[in-house]
Design an enzyme around this catalytic site. Structure first.
Site, PDB file in Angstrom:
ATOM      1  N   HIS A  53      29.694 105.586  37.101  1.00 15.71           N
ATOM      2  CA  HIS A  53      30.035 104.759  38.262  1.00 15.71           C
ATOM      3  C   HIS A  53      28.771 104.025  38.702  1.00 15.71           C
ATOM      4  CE1 HIS A  53      31.037 103.958  42.513  1.00 15.71           C
ATOM      5  NE2 HIS A  53      32.309 104.177  42.213  1.00 15.71           N
ATOM      6  N   ASP A  61      27.150 114.016  39.038  1.00 18.75           N
ATOM      7  CA  ASP A  61      28.050 113.309  39.949  1.00 18.75           C
ATOM      8  C   ASP A  61      29.419 113.961  39.816  1.00 18.75           C
ATOM      9  OD1 ASP A  61      29.947 111.623  41.066  1.00 18.75           O
ATOM     10  OD2 ASP A  61      29.259 109.815  40.038  1.00 18.75           O
ATOM     11  N   GLN A 121      34.646 112.936  40.946  1.00 19.79           N
ATOM     12  CA  GLN A 121      35.973 112.977  40.350  1.00 19.79           C
ATOM     13  C   GLN A 121      36.336 114.360  39.813  1.00 19.79           C
ATOM     14  OE1 GLN A 121      38.093 110.519  40.568  1.00 19.79           O
ATOM     15  NE2 GLN A 121      36.636 109.054  41.427  1.00 19.79           N
ATOM     16  N   LYS A 138      37.583 112.171  48.195  1.00 18.63           N
ATOM     17  CA  LYS A 138      38.227 112.310  46.883  1.00 18.63           C
ATOM     18  C   LYS A 138      39.017 113.616  46.794  1.00 18.63           C
ATOM     19  CE  LYS A 138      35.801 108.755  45.155  1.00 18.63           C
ATOM     20  NZ  LYS A 138      36.378 107.441  44.862  1.00 18.63           N
ATOM     21  N   CYS A 144      34.306  99.972  39.807  1.00 23.74           N
ATOM     22  CA  CYS A 144      32.871 100.242  40.016  1.00 23.74           C
ATOM     23  C   CYS A 144      32.254 100.863  38.766  1.00 23.74           C
ATOM     24  CB  CYS A 144      32.656 101.157  41.227  1.00 23.74           C
ATOM     25  SG  CYS A 144      33.120 100.413  42.794  1.00 23.74           S
TER      26      CYS A 144
END
Length: 419
Positions: free
Chosen positions: A136, A213, A216, A239, A377
């Site tokens: 991202h 990260d 997700q 999220k 993104c």
């Protein structure tokens, strides 16, 4: 969800029931253009259960005050909510203790914190930062900015046609100059689940620090930062069925202790004079100013909500819906699926021949179906596949196969319009 026996911790666990879950989310009863809402944009932002809405409302009605700074009852209530959410976040990802949890504005804020605090304090010219083509923008741009400031070099791990990281190329890119490795746990554009444990092991063998990260990942997967052995793990409340403007940065305690503050202001200090300021202990030295307390209250409720369901059963349900969606979309004439990793979750990106994704998205919206269209993104991912945008249907625990049927019927409508 139906009650079951208490877990070893004493908390009552529940069995996954998608129909009960759907009743927990008020917005799923909305109608869009006169049609029932089919929400397939959870990778962008998830919907919120009633428990989260109630927690935020309760804060503003009964505990609206600042934290850490007053002796009156409302402040005590607010502080208890805030610190309680921190403790629950630590338990949620199995952090060693709650002091390793920095409450941020979201994943982007957490990554920037690491880049500007840890990165600026240790990087020198020609040091290297390794990321992948899957990232991202929030896990690309902060490192580019850091390289521009320090003279460090950004190295990019390629992905194959399935959308999987090339682990041989990753190993070859690691060098004695590698200082930081920053990778996504799950790709927001393709749904690829990366082998982060292996990525972390190889980076540590070269002496590099690893940031994951997890934006997700946490809505779908059970995350254990101690088992992963990562140095930093960042994720966002919105999220995972919580409010926007709240996130978590987990950091290894020794690294957080050594890092300078990211921002200056109230609550991150121990003492201030015009001659010198002494900083607060971790994690508070990274939490300058009045935070989003109401949002954190909602985030704590979102953590409670996720921890009260059978995560394995929920993931099995989601993956079943994703598998069904993939098979159904594949049958549509002119459909091209982008990214078919062997291990993926939550995301189906695809194209329809002769139809721009934005046009498809508009027609789908008129049919009550909410998807994301564009670059997500993740422009380098689009460049890798030679496309400008995709249609992305992304799933939450509340989605059903029946909703996929509505999506497919709406896609057929798209094809009719552009025939």
């Amino acid at each position: 969800m139906t009650p079951s026996a208490p877990s070893a911790s004493g908390a009552v666990r529940t069995t996954f029931d998608v129909l009960k879950v759907r009743r927990d989310f008020p917005i799923l009863s909305e109608r869009v253009h006169g049609k029932p809402l089919v929400y397939l944009d959870s990778a962008n932002t998830s919907q919120k259960p009633q428990a989260v809405l109630d927690a935020m409302d309760d804060y503003y009605r009964h505990a609206n005050a600042n934290i850490h700074r007053a002796t009156h009852l409302l402040s005590e209530r607010a502080t208890a909510l805030y610190e309680g959410a921190r403790a629950r976040a630590a338990a949620f990802i199995n952090a060693p203790d709650e002091k390793t949890i920095v409450l941020t504005k979201g994943t982007t804020d957490g990554i920037n914190l690491v880049a500007q605090s840890y990165g600026r304090s240790i990087l020198q010219a020609d040091d290297e930062i390794v990321i992948s083509w899957l990232e991202h923008h929030s896990n690309i741009v902060p490192w580019q900015m850091l390289c521009a400031l320090t003279g460090a070099v950004l190295r990019i791990v390629p992905i194959d046609d399935r959308g999987e990281i090339d682990l041989e190329q990753y190993a070859a890119l690691l060098s004695p100059r590698t200082r930081i490795v920053a990778m996504s746990h799950v790709s927001n554009a393709l749904g690829t689940v990366n082998p982060v444990r292996e990525i972390i092991e190889q980076a540590h063998a070269r002496g590099a620090v690893v940031l994951i990260d997890g934006a997700q990942a946490v809505p779908h997967l059970t995350v254990d930062v101690q088992a992963l052995d990562c140095d930093f793990y960042a994720f966002s409340s919105h999220k995972m069925f919580g409010p926007t403007g709240v996130g978590v940065l987990y950091g290894r305690r020794s690294l957080l202790e050594a890092m300078p503050p990211y921002q200056g202001g109230g609550d991150m200090i121990a003492s201030v004079t015009f001659e010198k300021t002494l900083y607060n202990v971790v994690p508070y030295k990274f939490e300058a100013g009045t935070p989003n307390i109401g949002g954190v209250a909602g985030f704590g409720a979102a953590v409670d909500y996720l921890m009260a369901i059978d995560r394995e059963a929920a993931l099995a349900h989601e993956d079943g819906v994703l598998e069904y969606a993939t098979s159904q979309v594949r049958e549509i004439q002119g459909a091209r699926i982008i990214g078919e990793a062997r291990h993926k979750t939550g995301v189906l990106s695809f194209l329809l021949e002769g139809v721009h994704p934005h046009d498809a998205g508009t027609i789908l919206d008129n049919e009550g179906v909410a998807v994301r269209t564009g670059q997500h993104c993740a422009q380098p991912v689009m460049d890798r596949y030679g496309v400008t945008a995709t249609i992305r249907a992304s799933l939450g625990i509340y989605n059903t196969r029946e909703e996929i049927d509505v999506l497919v019927k709406a896609l057929e409508r798209v094809r009719e319009v552009f025939a």
